[in-house]
Design a protein around this motif. Structure first.
Motif, short mmCIF file in Angstrom:
data_model
loop_
_atom_site.label_atom_id
_atom_site.label_comp_id
_atom_site.label_asym_id
_atom_site.label_seq_id
_atom_site.Cartn_x
_atom_site.Cartn_y
_atom_site.Cartn_z
N GLY A 277 2.16 2.14 -3.23
CA GLY A 277 1.15 2.53 -4.21
C GLY A 277 0.72 1.41 -5.14
N LEU A 278 0.95 0.17 -4.74
CA LEU A 278 0.63 -0.97 -5.59
C LEU A 278 -0.70 -1.61 -5.23
N VAL A 279 -1.15 -1.42 -3.99
CA VAL A 279 -2.41 -1.99 -3.52
C VAL A 279 -3.25 -0.87 -2.92
N VAL A 280 -4.53 -0.91 -3.21
CA VAL A 280 -5.46 0.07 -2.64
C VAL A 280 -6.59 -0.67 -1.93
N ARG B 181 -1.06 -2.47 -12.03
CA ARG B 181 -1.46 -3.15 -13.28
C ARG B 181 -0.56 -2.75 -14.44
N LEU C 153 -5.41 -4.38 -6.73
CA LEU C 153 -4.25 -3.77 -7.36
C LEU C 153 -4.59 -2.35 -7.80
N SER C 154 -3.62 -1.45 -7.64
CA SER C 154 -3.79 -0.09 -8.13
C SER C 154 -3.55 -0.10 -9.65
N GLU C 155 -3.95 0.98 -10.29
CA GLU C 155 -3.69 1.11 -11.73
C GLU C 155 -2.19 1.09 -12.00
N ASN C 156 -1.42 1.70 -11.10
CA ASN C 156 0.04 1.69 -11.24
C ASN C 156 0.57 0.25 -11.22
N SER D 186 -10.58 -0.56 -0.23
CA SER D 186 -11.89 0.09 -0.28
C SER D 186 -12.84 -0.72 0.58
N THR E 140 0.84 -1.20 0.00
CA THR E 140 0.00 0.00 0.00
C THR E 140 0.88 1.25 0.00
#
Length: 144
Positions: free
Chosen positions: A77-80, A100, A95-98, A82, A74
């Motif tokens: 910036g690889l995992v978000v 992916r 997974l974050s867009e980054n 919600s 997290t």
């Protein structure tokens, strides 16, 4: 033709796959992760969003240990996270867009290196034999 034992072939296969994995990692300039972090990224990529508890169960580890891995991912910036729409007390991780984008880039780099290595090391006849062997390797991989 020389006969080889299953144990001998298995040992040579394991060593060769390990070396191939090392070279593939070395030829991808993205996502410099630990094995545990890579396993989590791979799981989320294959299975979609899930909780820390789900990840811990899937990887056979304690939830607290998984939470540390998730926190690092997290922070990178690889995992978000919600809220779970069915249980607002739970957080679903994805997974974050980054991440992916990085996964796609890394896969393309590894595939490119591998294609060049196959072309450089093998004759067209050997490439055909390798293609046949991939089916056999897949059958081995399907074993429990």
């Amino acid at each position: 033709m020389v006969q080889h034992s299953s144990a001998e072939v298995g040992n040579r296969l394991r060593a060769t796959i390990a070396e191939l994995n090392r070279k593939l990692r070395a030829n991808s300039s993205v996502l410099d992760l630990t094995r545990s972090q890579s396993a989590v990224i791979g799981y989320l990529d294959r299975h979609g969003a899930c909780s820390t508890a789900d990840l811990a169960r899937a990887h056979g580890m304690r939830q607290q240990s998984m939470a540390a891995i998730v926190a690092a991912l997290t922070d990178a910036g690889l995992v978000v996270g919600s809220p779970d729409p069915t249980d607002r007390r739970r957080t679903l991780l994805a997974l974050s867009e980054n991440a992916r984008t990085e996964l796609t880039t890394g896969r393309l780099q590894r595939a490119d290196w591998l294609a060049h290595a196959v072309d450089a090391a093998l004759t067209p006849n050997e490439v055909a034999r390798l293609a046949d062997a991939i089916e056999l390797l897949g059958r081995i991989a399907d074993q429990p």
